[in-house]
Each structure stands twice: as structure tokens, then as C-alpha cells.
Enzyme design. Structure first.
Site, PDB file in Angstrom:
ATOM      1  N   ASP A   1      -2.749  -1.065  10.601  1.00 32.40           N
ATOM      2  CA  ASP A   1      -2.955  -1.075   9.158  1.00 32.40           C
ATOM      3  C   ASP A   1      -3.648  -2.330   8.651  1.00 32.40           C
ATOM      4  O   ASP A   1      -4.015  -2.397   7.469  1.00 32.40           O
ATOM      5  CB  ASP A   1      -1.613  -0.935   8.427  1.00 32.40           C
ATOM      6  CG  ASP A   1      -1.041   0.475   8.508  1.00 32.40           C
ATOM      7  OD1 ASP A   1      -1.753   1.375   8.977  1.00 32.40           O
ATOM      8  OD2 ASP A   1       0.115   0.663   8.100  1.00 32.40           O
TER       9      ASP A   1
ATOM     10  N   LYS B   1       0.847  -1.194   0.000  1.00 25.71           N
ATOM     11  CA  LYS B   1       0.000   0.000   0.000  1.00 25.71           C
ATOM     12  C   LYS B   1       0.873   1.231   0.000  1.00 25.71           C
ATOM     13  O   LYS B   1       2.059   1.219   0.364  1.00 25.71           O
ATOM     14  CB  LYS B   1      -0.931   0.022   1.226  1.00 25.71           C
ATOM     15  CG  LYS B   1      -0.233   0.018   2.592  1.00 25.71           C
ATOM     16  CD  LYS B   1       0.244   1.358   3.098  1.00 25.71           C
ATOM     17  CE  LYS B   1       0.891   1.251   4.487  1.00 25.71           C
ATOM     18  NZ  LYS B   1       1.620   2.489   4.880  1.00 25.71           N
TER      19      LYS B   1
END
Length: 287
Positions: free
Chosen positions: A136, A11
Site C-alpha cells: 500500500d 485511506k
């Protein structure tokens, strides 16, 4: 079918602002997560004896501390399943790079074993488990680009432009506590609405600290900024430059400093993990 390779994408934090610090030391954030079509892969072989075996140990990380093993055991404990798995990990995401590799690995384990073990949990339920492994993990479990607040767990799906990125690792690993523990880190950026932030030039509050403390980050980011809008992702060490086309990104990739590890990838708003999972479910007749 159970031994197919499941994606574990990297990401980017397209922007990252620190809006406060809690008494427990955690920081409140406003950030924009987007996946890229590049990452690790994991394969799973279901076992009947309940054992969780990581067949590809990570050097310097004990299995009991590895997020892959911890995620599998967490799902076992939560669902009470008697099944186990042999798990293999193909690592491409650099560790300590700010690309979310460990969190993504944990999310892929939760999503894949939920399907392979027939646990029947929703993505929302899996995300609630995932937050206990790392801030996350939920965005990887939910599988959609998102504006995040809190410590990163309050997610609002968004649709940022799916640009092409040259992502470069400067050859150093930055422990997150080094950035968050720096007394000069900005911790009072005003909160703004997602619409305002999406229309404001993107920045990362962690970037000045990473550039100050790590010469390699400063050197690489200064070089990239000559060619395209560029910034740090997460707490680093990776930096990225954004382009409108793959060919533009590849032209700069060809002249990237030899001491950096660089690659080109496209930003994607739907996680490659979830695209794979949905195809797997249809193929297995479980959709």
C-alpha cells in the site's frame, strides 16, 4: 521549517475484490483507494550525523521493525545521503484497522525526507522504493486516489466522488494474514474494467470473512447498515458508512455505539501529504 508536522493520511478501500492467488501466496486485487482528511502526523529534525532516531517509539514495535525507521534508512541507503533525522510520530490512525496507517507513515517519511534532504527523487522513484516496504505504500507516495491492480502496486489515477464518511473501529485488531489465510475467502472474483467497477455497487471480498470471524465487526457493520451504505475497508477491522454531507455523517456519529471508536472525515482525491509538500516546497523556494 524542518520541524513542521507533515500529514500522514488514512485511506479507505472503497471497493476490494480478490481476483486470484499467486504461487508465492500473494493475492491479486482490484481495489479503489481514496484518502481521507484524517490521519497521523510526523515531524522531522534533520541531523548531520546520519542517525535515524524515532523520538516517539510505538509500544510493542521495535524501532528497527517500525516502518518509519525502515523507510528513512531505505532512502538513506538508496541515495547515499550522509544526513539523518529525529522523527516524531503523532498516532491517530488505529493499528490493524485497514486504514493503511503504517504504509502511510512510511510514505510520509519518504516524501518528506526526500524534500528535506534534497534527494531529488520523483514520486515514481519513491513509489518504487516504497513497494519494498509494503503493497500500500506506493499509493500514498503517489498521492492521488487510484484504481489499483496486481498486489496493489499497479495504479491508475481516478476521481471518485469525495463523499463524507463515518469511520468506525470496533475495538479489535485484525491481522491481515487472518483474512487472507481463511480457506473460505473468495479468491476468484472475475476481473472487470475500471469503468465497469466504478458503475457497479461497491463491495469488499474480505468483508464476509471479517464478519464471520470477528463478532465486533459483524455487530458494528450491521448497526451502520441501518443508516447508510456501509462496508469494511481493506482487511478490517474498520468499517465505514458513506454520506453526501458532513451534517448527515455527524448525526449518525452522535449515536454510534459507545464501545466503538468513531470519527467523521471527508474523502479526498489529492492526498493532504502532497498538498502540504507542495506548499512547503514553494515556501522553501524549491518548487
Amino acid at each position: 521549517m524542518t520541524q513542521q508536522w507533515w500529514p500522514s493520511p488514512a485511506k479507505l478501500n472503497l471497493f476490494l475484490y480478490i481476483t486470484g492467488q499467486r504461487p508465492n501466496g500473494y493475492h491479486d486485487l482490484q481495489t479503489l483507494f481514496q484518502f481521507v482528511d484524517y490521519g497521523d502526523s510526523l515531524s522531522f529534525n534533520v541531523r548531520d550525523d546520519g542517525d535515524i532516531v524515532l523520538t516517539t517509539p510505538v509500544e510493542g514495535v521495535a524501532d528497527d521493525e517500525n516502518l518509519v525507521v525502515r523507510a528513512a534508512r531505505l532512502l538513506q541507503q538508496h541515495t547515499g545521503t550522509s544526513q539523518g533525522a529525529d522523527i516524531a510520530l503523532q498516532k491517530r490512525i488505529p493499528m490493524g484497522g485497514g486504514l493503511g496507517g503504517g504504509s502511510s507513515n512510511a510514505a510520509t517519511v519518504l516524501v518528506a525526507l526526500n524534500a528535506l534532504w534534497n534527494c531529488g527523487l520523483s514520486d515514481t522513484q519513491l513509489a518504487q522504493l516504497g513497494i519494498t516496504l509494503g503493497a500500500d505504500v506506493p499509493v500514498f507516495v503517489m498521492g492521488h486516489a487510484a484504481f489499483a491492480e496486481g498486489i496493489g502496486e499497479i495504479l491508475l489515477p481516478v476521481e471518485p466522488a469525495e463523499k463524507w464518511y463515518l469511520i468506525a473501529h470496533p475495538g479489535v485488531s485484525i491481522p491481515t494474514p487472518v483474512i487472507f489465510g481463511d480457506p473460505e475467502l473468495t479468491r476468484n472474483t472475475p476481473k472487470r474494467t475500471v469503468n465497469v467497477l466504478l458503475d457497479t455497487p461497491y463491495a469488499n471480498d474480505c468483508e464476509p470473512i471479517a464478519r464471520k470471524r470477528f463478532y465486533e465487526v459483524e455487530q458494528l457493520l450491521s448497526w451502520l447498515l441501518e443508516y447508510a451504505p456501509s462496508r469494511l475497508t481493506g482487511t478490517g477491522a474498520c468499517v465505514f458508512a458513506e454520506f453526501d454531507t458532513e451534517s448527515d455523517a455527524c448525526q449518525i456519529l452522535d449515536i454510534t455505539p459507545s464501545w466503538s471508536r468513531s470519527f467523521v472525515a471527508q474523502g479526498v482525491n489529492i492526498s493532504p501529504l502532497h498538498r502540504f509538500r507542495d506548499v512547503w516546497l514553494r515556501t522553501a523556494g524549491k518548487a
